[in-house]
Write an enzyme that holds these catalytic residues in place. Structure first.
Site, PDB file in Angstrom:
ATOM      1  N   LYS A 157       0.382  -1.413  -0.008  1.00 55.84           N
ATOM      2  CA  LYS A 157       0.262   0.320   0.066  1.00 55.84           C
ATOM      3  C   LYS A 157       1.409   1.453   0.234  1.00 55.84           C
ATOM      4  CE  LYS A 157      -3.653   1.749   2.484  1.00 55.84           C
ATOM      5  NZ  LYS A 157      -4.798   1.931   1.321  1.00 55.84           N
TER       6      LYS A 157
HETATM    7  N1  PPE Z   1      -7.422  -1.354  -2.974  1.00 54.15           N
HETATM    8  C1  PPE Z   1      -7.584  -0.144  -3.131  1.00 54.15           C
HETATM    9  C2  PPE Z   1      -6.760   0.807  -3.987  1.00 54.15           C
HETATM   10  C3  PPE Z   1      -7.478   0.863  -1.836  1.00 54.15           C
HETATM   11  O1  PPE Z   1      -6.563   1.267  -1.501  1.00 54.15           O
HETATM   12  C4  PPE Z   1      -8.173  -0.005  -0.339  1.00 54.15           C
HETATM   13  C5  PPE Z   1      -8.303   0.853   0.209  1.00 54.15           C
HETATM   14  C6  PPE Z   1      -8.488  -0.821  -0.877  1.00 54.15           C
HETATM   15  C7  PPE Z   1      -8.201  -2.274  -1.501  1.00 54.15           C
HETATM   16  C8  PPE Z   1      -9.238  -1.994   0.425  1.00 54.15           C
HETATM   17  O2  PPE Z   1      -8.291  -2.530   1.003  1.00 54.15           O
HETATM   18  P1  PPE Z   1      -8.609  -2.213   3.130  1.00 54.15           P
HETATM   19  O3  PPE Z   1      -8.765  -0.770   3.692  1.00 54.15           O
HETATM   20  O4  PPE Z   1      -7.714  -3.182   3.661  1.00 54.15           O
HETATM   21  O5  PPE Z   1     -10.279  -3.353   3.199  1.00 54.15           O
HETATM   22  N2  PPE Z   1      -7.848   2.385   0.454  1.00 54.15           N
HETATM   23  C9  PPE Z   1      -8.323   3.303   2.439  1.00 54.15           C
HETATM   24  C10 PPE Z   1      -7.267   4.681   1.237  1.00 54.15           C
HETATM   25  C11 PPE Z   1      -8.533   5.600   1.176  1.00 54.15           C
HETATM   26  C12 PPE Z   1      -8.538   6.568   0.383  1.00 54.15           C
HETATM   27  O6  PPE Z   1      -8.739   7.927   0.218  1.00 54.15           O
HETATM   28  O7  PPE Z   1      -7.243   7.426   1.221  1.00 54.15           O
HETATM   29  C13 PPE Z   1      -9.153   2.674   3.140  1.00 54.15           C
HETATM   30  O8  PPE Z   1      -9.963   2.383   2.512  1.00 54.15           O
HETATM   31  O9  PPE Z   1      -8.146   3.537   4.054  1.00 54.15           O
END
Ligand code: PPE
Length: 302
Positions: A157
């Protein structure tokens, strides 16, 4: 955004407005950061952080991929997160731990710039709009694809990955919808700009597999577990684009997005064009947990 009081930076609580970095920090020029997004929920029993340990593990994994050595243990980071919420006197909030290369040397080589850590918390409402959780959102398939394998590692990430996310998001906004669904470079469904993707056809739940240029979402993992325990078949597999147009239900998952139904894709209705029954059931089970029914031991109490 709504300001909180303090941001933790490398061992100290700094007043919100003073939490700054030098303009020549490596991260500012080359996107040298990895981060997390975590939610803390307020419920009858108190304040609970959702899957804190899983998020901290992923933060350390992301840092490892980019060879950034964090000078704190996972346990210390977990404790600081709890302390930061308490210090800011917040109950429900969003938590943003960030590991980045600070001021040292410029030039692509990152090794001479120090690895810094910060933890911020603030109030953050519904990610895809206040009505999204019930009404669902409208989406388009993005003309931008997710990064190819062996270019930007999707499992990390990393801040820089979000330049790709921004292209997807801007295109969606300019096309008049809330979010874009991106394909991988092979043309299979990957994910949203900041969410994982699920769809349901004939009672079977589908989501792209590890390797489809996705972030291995913690909400995604939670939903798969909840769904299987409810007796649904969940398939992690290649998803052809056309399944988007003929599925019965679809939704996004993410820490920020939680479980957000998708009601339209490329101007075609998903099912009846509203939140579907299985999506609703999964939301109910998910929000029961965040409301304090901690049957999987996913909550850390503040
Ligand atoms: N894919 C991406 C690209 C992504 O950024 C997130 C979280 C997810 C999947 C889902 O992952 P999880 O949170 O572990 O279920 N995106 C984070 C950031 C968003 C932002 O705008 O900043 C979040 O949801 O916190």
């Amino acid at each position: 955004m709504e300001k909180a009081k303090f941001i933790w930076m490398d061992g100290k609580f700094i007043p919100w407005d003073n939490a700054k970095v030098h303009i020549l920090s490596h991260v500012v020029h080359y996107g040298t950061s990895v981060f997390e997004g975590i939610r803390c929920y307020k419920n009858k029993k108190g304040s609970a952080i959702f899957r804190l340990e899983n998020h901290t593990n992923r933060l350390f994994d992301s840092a490892k991929i980019y060879r950034m050595e964090i000078s704190y243990t996972k346990e210390e980071i977990n404790n600081v997160i709890v302390e930061t919420i308490r210090k800011n006197k917040l109950d429900a909030c969003y938590i943003r731990p960030l590991v980045y290369r600070g001021y040292g040397e410029l030039g692509v080589n990152p090794f001479d710039s120090p690895v810094k850590v910060s933890i911020a918390v603030w109030k953050w409402g519904k990610y895809l709009g206040p009505e999204a959780i019930e009404k669902g959102v409208e989406t388009v398939v993005s003309t931008w694809q997710r990064m190819a394998p062996n270019t930007f590692p999707a499992m990390a990430k990393a801040g820089a990955n979000y330049m790709n996310s921004q292209l997807i998001k801007m295109e969606a906004i300019l096309r008049g919808v809330t979010e874009g669904i991106a394909l991988d470079i092979f043309g299979y469904v990957s994910e949203g700009s900041g969410e994982n993707f699920f769809c349901i056809k004939d009672g079977v739940i589908y989501t792209p597999q590890l390797g489809a240029s996705i972030l291995l979402g913690i909400t995604r993992h939670s939903v798969i577990k909840i769904a299987r325990d409810l007796g649904y078949e969940v398939k992690e597999q290649f998803i052809p684009r056309e399944l988007l147009y003929i599925c019965d239900e679809a939704f996004f998952t993410g820490s920020a997005a939680e479980i957000t139904p998708i009601r339209m894709i490329d101007k075609l209705k998903v099912g009846k064009g509203e939140r579907g029954p299985i999506t609703k059931k999964l939301q109910e089970e998910f929000f029961k947990i965040t409301a304090g029914e901690d049957k999987y031991n996913w909550l850390t109490w503040v």
